[in-house]
Scaffold this active site. Structure first.
Site, PDB file in Angstrom:
ATOM      1  N   GLU A   1       0.833  -1.218   0.000  1.00 34.19           N
ATOM      2  CA  GLU A   1       0.000   0.000   0.000  1.00 34.19           C
ATOM      3  C   GLU A   1       0.868   1.270   0.000  1.00 34.19           C
ATOM      4  OE1 GLU A   1      -3.128  -1.755  -0.768  1.00 34.19           O
ATOM      5  OE2 GLU A   1      -3.816   0.070   0.226  1.00 34.19           O
TER       6      GLU A   1
ATOM      7  N   GLN B   1       9.329   5.004   1.549  1.00 30.78           N
ATOM      8  CA  GLN B   1       9.872   6.093   0.732  1.00 30.78           C
ATOM      9  C   GLN B   1       8.751   6.793  -0.044  1.00 30.78           C
ATOM     10  OE1 GLN B   1      11.087   2.969   0.922  1.00 30.78           O
ATOM     11  NE2 GLN B   1      13.051   3.346   1.908  1.00 30.78           N
TER      12      GLN B   1
HETATM   13  C1  LIG Z   1       3.610  -9.910   0.881  1.00 33.51           C
HETATM   14  C2  LIG Z   1       3.199  -8.881  -0.108  1.00 33.51           C
HETATM   15  C3  LIG Z   1       1.854  -8.642  -0.324  1.00 33.51           C
HETATM   16  C4  LIG Z   1       1.458  -7.712  -1.280  1.00 33.51           C
HETATM   17  N1  LIG Z   1       0.119  -7.525  -1.516  1.00 33.51           N
HETATM   18  C5  LIG Z   1      -0.263  -6.747  -2.557  1.00 33.51           C
HETATM   19  C6  LIG Z   1      -1.629  -6.684  -2.951  1.00 33.51           C
HETATM   20  O1  LIG Z   1      -2.532  -7.260  -2.324  1.00 33.51           O
HETATM   21  N2  LIG Z   1      -1.948  -5.986  -4.063  1.00 33.51           N
HETATM   22  C7  LIG Z   1      -0.996  -5.321  -4.798  1.00 33.51           C
HETATM   23  O2  LIG Z   1      -1.355  -4.714  -5.803  1.00 33.51           O
HETATM   24  N3  LIG Z   1       0.311  -5.329  -4.433  1.00 33.51           N
HETATM   25  C8  LIG Z   1       0.696  -6.031  -3.335  1.00 33.51           C
HETATM   26  N4  LIG Z   1       2.023  -6.093  -2.986  1.00 33.51           N
HETATM   27  C9  LIG Z   1       3.013  -5.333  -3.749  1.00 33.51           C
HETATM   28  C10 LIG Z   1       3.497  -4.096  -3.033  1.00 33.51           C
HETATM   29  O3  LIG Z   1       2.470  -3.140  -2.977  1.00 33.51           O
HETATM   30  C11 LIG Z   1       4.750  -3.599  -3.760  1.00 33.51           C
HETATM   31  O4  LIG Z   1       5.778  -4.525  -3.497  1.00 33.51           O
HETATM   32  C12 LIG Z   1       5.165  -2.212  -3.327  1.00 33.51           C
HETATM   33  O5  LIG Z   1       4.240  -1.268  -3.775  1.00 33.51           O
HETATM   34  C13 LIG Z   1       6.553  -1.829  -3.838  1.00 33.51           C
HETATM   35  O6  LIG Z   1       6.658  -2.057  -5.191  1.00 33.51           O
HETATM   36  P1  LIG Z   1       7.893  -2.898  -5.788  1.00 33.51           P
HETATM   37  O7  LIG Z   1       8.000  -4.167  -5.033  1.00 33.51           O
HETATM   38  O8  LIG Z   1       7.748  -2.991  -7.265  1.00 33.51           O
HETATM   39  O9  LIG Z   1       9.173  -2.044  -5.439  1.00 33.51           O
HETATM   40  P2  LIG Z   1       9.752  -0.784  -6.224  1.00 33.51           P
HETATM   41  O10 LIG Z   1       8.666   0.160  -6.579  1.00 33.51           O
HETATM   42  O11 LIG Z   1      10.600  -1.288  -7.357  1.00 33.51           O
HETATM   43  O12 LIG Z   1      10.659  -0.132  -5.115  1.00 33.51           O
HETATM   44  C14 LIG Z   1      11.894  -0.685  -4.687  1.00 33.51           C
HETATM   45  C15 LIG Z   1      12.503   0.256  -3.648  1.00 33.51           C
HETATM   46  O13 LIG Z   1      12.701   1.556  -4.218  1.00 33.51           O
HETATM   47  C16 LIG Z   1      12.016   2.557  -3.471  1.00 33.51           C
HETATM   48  N5  LIG Z   1      11.513   3.590  -4.399  1.00 33.51           N
HETATM   49  C17 LIG Z   1      10.709   3.406  -5.484  1.00 33.51           C
HETATM   50  N6  LIG Z   1      10.416   4.595  -6.047  1.00 33.51           N
HETATM   51  C18 LIG Z   1      11.020   5.553  -5.300  1.00 33.51           C
HETATM   52  C19 LIG Z   1      11.096   6.982  -5.366  1.00 33.51           C
HETATM   53  N7  LIG Z   1      10.459   7.680  -6.321  1.00 33.51           N
HETATM   54  N8  LIG Z   1      11.814   7.628  -4.416  1.00 33.51           N
HETATM   55  C20 LIG Z   1      12.454   6.939  -3.430  1.00 33.51           C
HETATM   56  N9  LIG Z   1      12.439   5.594  -3.324  1.00 33.51           N
HETATM   57  C21 LIG Z   1      11.723   4.909  -4.238  1.00 33.51           C
HETATM   58  C22 LIG Z   1      10.904   1.828  -2.789  1.00 33.51           C
HETATM   59  O14 LIG Z   1      10.458   2.514  -1.630  1.00 33.51           O
HETATM   60  C23 LIG Z   1      11.551   0.488  -2.456  1.00 33.51           C
HETATM   61  O15 LIG Z   1      12.301   0.612  -1.275  1.00 33.51           O
HETATM   62  C24 LIG Z   1       2.441  -6.985  -2.007  1.00 33.51           C
HETATM   63  C25 LIG Z   1       3.804  -7.206  -1.764  1.00 33.51           C
HETATM   64  C26 LIG Z   1       4.184  -8.140  -0.840  1.00 33.51           C
HETATM   65  C27 LIG Z   1       5.664  -8.367  -0.630  1.00 33.51           C
END
Ligand SMILES: Cc1cc2nc3c(=O)[nH]c(=O)nc-3n(C[C@H](O)[C@H](O)[C@H](O)COP(=O)(O)OP(=O)(O)OC[C@H]3O[C@@H](n4cnc5c(N)ncnc54)[C@H](O)[C@@H]3O)c2cc1C
Length: 404
Positions: free
Chosen positions: A381, A385
């Protein structure tokens, strides 16, 4: 309007019941389903039936993720403690029991919150009683959710959905999925809408389940949509692409769900603090809340610092939910609550492992599990960051194009 930062009296029975359920029904099966990843916690069926009963009787107003609707009633100028506040309080108690099991509760998915937040009255009625997961994240898109690639194309009376979603909480067990898709990639974020897809709809299939660090009781699924057709009435809210409104429609869901995630972190951290205080006491370290921290042992001082962090998160959680109940714009406060609670939740649970030493690291207690479980609450959610970015934009009055 003034906010009273005390637990409202009218919710005391609800909070008390949630605590009993957490203690007597969730805690005893916590370790079992941490170990038996992907096995459905069948004990939850009985619990879900109880919660349905409470909701029908009116006694369980807002007891869960589905209670986050902002009603359209005319504002009479009064201050309201409503379903949002009830939800954060009861969910925090349930997560004092077990976050993974709370996330596995039938009919209490994040997709239910999305339906409650965005659906019109007819849809609200049609989707009453469903269990809905929420599918936003894709292999190439996480934090930057405006860039989703999944498409929905109108063909006669149906939308045809194509794309891949990953990490969908309850993606296998839920009977419906709320999926975000774009009506037109060229029109940017304004064209992103959410669609309700019933399980068993041809073209939607669960590809795999993920193995995870924590919340192992909760199933996390990758879902493929291949020419998946849904009735056009399953688009939540308005099908109009309002470029002026931008992402606001879809984002409204987050204003309601982020306080809920904050409450999960608050509940899990509370569990760690309660157990650690008992363990410290057994080791002869009494935490005295009335004496300055610097006059106490290092362990007690650390504990008091964690208590104050926890209190900050708790109050921000109450504020964000209360504002939603009183129909005040709360995007800033919802992100502040999520950022603070997500961060201190992880800090507190891990520091409790540290304070308890080998007992903290061992599976004889649940401290190590809570440290694993709480990490996700600072990720999904919207990560820590991303919340900080949203807060900075709002405080500085900058757009998403101006501050990336
Ligand atoms: C157990 C689990 C359950 C989940 N359940 C759901 C669900 O029900 N529905 C759903 O849709 N998703 C779900 N997710 C996905 C989750 O919402 C995403 O993992 C999350 O939004 C982060 O996206 P990402 O993993 O692609 O990381 P990325 O977006 O690639 O980010 C990687 C890192 O970079 C940082 N970062 C990214 N952009 C920036 C910026 N502009 N400035 C500074 N830092 C930045 C992030 O904070 C993070 O630390 C789930 C994930 C997990 C692990």
């Amino acid at each position: 309007m003034a906010i009273n930062l005390e637990e409202p009296k009218k919710f005391k029975p609800l909070v008390g019941q949630a605590h009993q359920v957490a203690m007597n029904m969730l805690r005893p099966i916590s370790r079992k389903y941490d170990r038996a990843e992907h096995e459905y916690p069948k004990e939850l069926d009985m619990l879900a039936a109880m919660i349905d009963g409470l909701s029908e009787s009116g006694a369980g107003e807002g007891a869960g993720a589905a209670g986050v609707r902002r009603d359209e009633k005319k504002d009479d100028g009064g201050v309201k403690n409503g379903a949002n506040l009830a939800s954060v309080l009861s969910i925090a108690e349930m997560c004092w029991g077990d976050v993974g099991l709370l996330l596995s509760m039938p009919r209490q998915g994040l997709g239910n919150s999305a339906i409650a937040s965005v659906a019109d009255d007819e849809q609200l009625q049609r989707f009453e009683g469903v269990w809905a997961g929420m599918a936003i994240t894709e292999p190439g898109t996480g934090s930057d959710s405006a860039n989703i690639k999944t498409t929905a194309v109108l063909d006669g009376d149906e939308y045809v959905i194509n794309g891949e979603k990953i990490y969908v909480t309850s993606g296998d067990r839920a009977d419906h999925i709320v999926v975000w898709a774009t009506l037109d990639r060229d029109l940017g974020r304004a064209a992103i809408k959410s669609f309700v897809v019933a399980k068993g709809t041809p073209g939607m299939r669960v590809e795999r389940l993920e193995h995870k660090l924590g919340i192992r009781a909760s199933d996390t699924a990758a879902i493929i949509f291949e020419n998946c057709r849904v009735p056009k009435e399953n688009l939540l809210g308005s099908p109009e692409i309002d470029t002026k409104q931008g992402f606001a429609g879809a984002m409204a869901t987050f204003d309601n769900t982020r306080p809920l995630v904050a409450s999960m972190a608050v509940g899990c951290a509370r569990a760690s603090l309660d157990l650690t205080r008992d363990l410290l006491k057994q080791a002869g370290i009494e935490v005295d809340y009335d004496r300055p921290a610097h006059l106490q042992s290092a362990a007690a001082a650390k504990f008091l610092q964690m208590e104050s962090d926890w209190e900050g998160a708790y109050l921000l959680m109450l504020q964000a939910a209360w504002m939603a109940d009183n129909r005040q714009p709360n995007s800033l406060e919802a992100s502040m609550a999520k950022a603070k609670a997500g961060r201190v939740g992880s800090d507190i649970t891990l520091s409790c492992v540290e304070l308890a030493g080998s007992i903290g690291y061992s599976e004889t207690e649940l401290l190590e599990k809570w440290a694993r479980d709480s990490k996700i609450l600072d990720i999904f959610e919207g990560t820590q960051q991303i919340q900080q970015l949203i807060i900075a934009r709002r405080v500085l009055g900058l757009s998403s194009a101006e501050l990336k």
